[in-house]
Motif scaffolding. Structure first.
Motif, PDB file in Angstrom:
ATOM      1  N   TYR A 116       4.231   5.951   2.633  1.00 46.88           N
ATOM      2  CA  TYR A 116       3.296   5.807   3.746  1.00 46.88           C
ATOM      3  C   TYR A 116       3.650   4.719   4.755  1.00 46.88           C
ATOM      4  O   TYR A 116       3.014   4.638   5.811  1.00 46.88           O
ATOM      5  N   GLY A 117       4.611   3.876   4.401  1.00 49.48           N
ATOM      6  CA  GLY A 117       4.786   2.689   5.238  1.00 49.48           C
ATOM      7  C   GLY A 117       6.099   2.613   5.965  1.00 49.48           C
ATOM      8  O   GLY A 117       6.445   3.460   6.792  1.00 49.48           O
ATOM      9  N   HIS A 131      -7.373   5.755   2.302  1.00 47.87           N
ATOM     10  CA  HIS A 131      -6.065   5.147   2.494  1.00 47.87           C
ATOM     11  C   HIS A 131      -6.154   3.759   3.125  1.00 47.87           C
ATOM     12  O   HIS A 131      -5.349   2.870   2.807  1.00 47.87           O
ATOM     13  N   ALA A 145      -3.965   0.392   2.117  1.00 44.80           N
ATOM     14  CA  ALA A 145      -2.849  -0.047   2.947  1.00 44.80           C
ATOM     15  C   ALA A 145      -2.993  -1.526   3.300  1.00 44.80           C
ATOM     16  O   ALA A 145      -2.013  -2.288   3.253  1.00 44.80           O
TER      17      ALA A 145
END
Length: 237
Positions: free
Chosen positions: A116-117, A198, A202
């Motif tokens: 995701y990053g 999410h 995060a």
């Protein structure tokens, strides 16, 4: 004897491939995604770069395998957490998916960042993405939760006039096939639910919550309970 030798070679090859992936994730944790290097891994393992290429011909092949492995691991955990719960207990299923997502992410921060990053500089994913099957399973799992809540959530949603044309055509076609009763507003809600699940995770993974709270798990659970109530569901105490 021949079969035993082949089995031993296959086992050693699988163990070596796993060690390469483990070292790659550690390098990423220590130095960011650009620290993933086949030559650096080869040096650490006492292998030649050529030997590493026998397992992963390019760094892109290794990164693709890493993303697929960690994403599949995450979805496996989430699906397993939801599976034993009653189909009509959407509140419990939603909380189970969310809590599993956070628990996995906190235990595997480098995997979270890989999915995701931080992008890996120069990485070219394969057509369809590096983990298309896992991504589809994750999307279907989250959308199923919202589809289950939709009969109660629909009346609570603002009339924002969502249309199928708001979404990417391939995504819309897949969702319409899987969930023919879910309207565009329900699909938009599913994306927003994903965003809420999410978001705090995060912030936690990237260290933004650390200066603010010593109990991010408590904060996350409060957010997820609020999310469930916003869907018109009643969470268990």
């Amino acid at each position: 004897m021949g079969d035993q030798t082949q089995n031993r070679r296959a086992r050693l090859r699988a163990e070596t491939a796993q060690e390469i992936k483990t070292i790659a994730l550690r390098l990423m944790a220590e130095g960011g995604p650009d620290a993933i290097s086949l030559r650096a891994i080869a040096r650490e393992m006492g292998m030649t770069a050529g030997a590493i290429y026998g397992y992963y011909p390019t760094r892109d092949d290794l990164v693709t395998t890493l993303i697929s492995d960690v994403y599949t691991s995450l979805v496996d955990r989430a699906e397993a957490a939801v599976a034993p719960l009653p189909a009509d207990d959407v509140a419990a299923r939603t909380l189970a998916w969310a809590q599993t997502f956070r628990t996995w992410s906190v235990a595997n921060p480098e995997g979270f960042r890989l999915i995701y990053g931080d992008p890996v500089t120069g990485y070219q994913p394969p057509e369809g993405g590096p983990a298309a099957e896992a991504a589809q399973r994750a999307c279907a799992g989250l959308t199923a939760l919202v589809a289950g809540a939709w009969p109660r959530a629909e009346s609570l949603e603002a009339a924002d006039g969502h249309l199928w044309s708001d979404f990417q055509p391939a995504f819309a076609a897949d969702i319409r096939e899987r969930f023919p009763e879910l309207p565009p507003a329900g699909v938009a809600l599913a994306i927003r639910v994903w965003g809420r699940m999410h978001g705090l995770v995060a912030l936690e993974i990237y260290g933004h919550l650390r200066p603010l709270t010593h109990d991010p798990a408590k904060l996350y659970r409060a957010e997820m309970l609020d999310l469930v109530r916003s869907l018109g569901l009643t969470p268990h105490a």
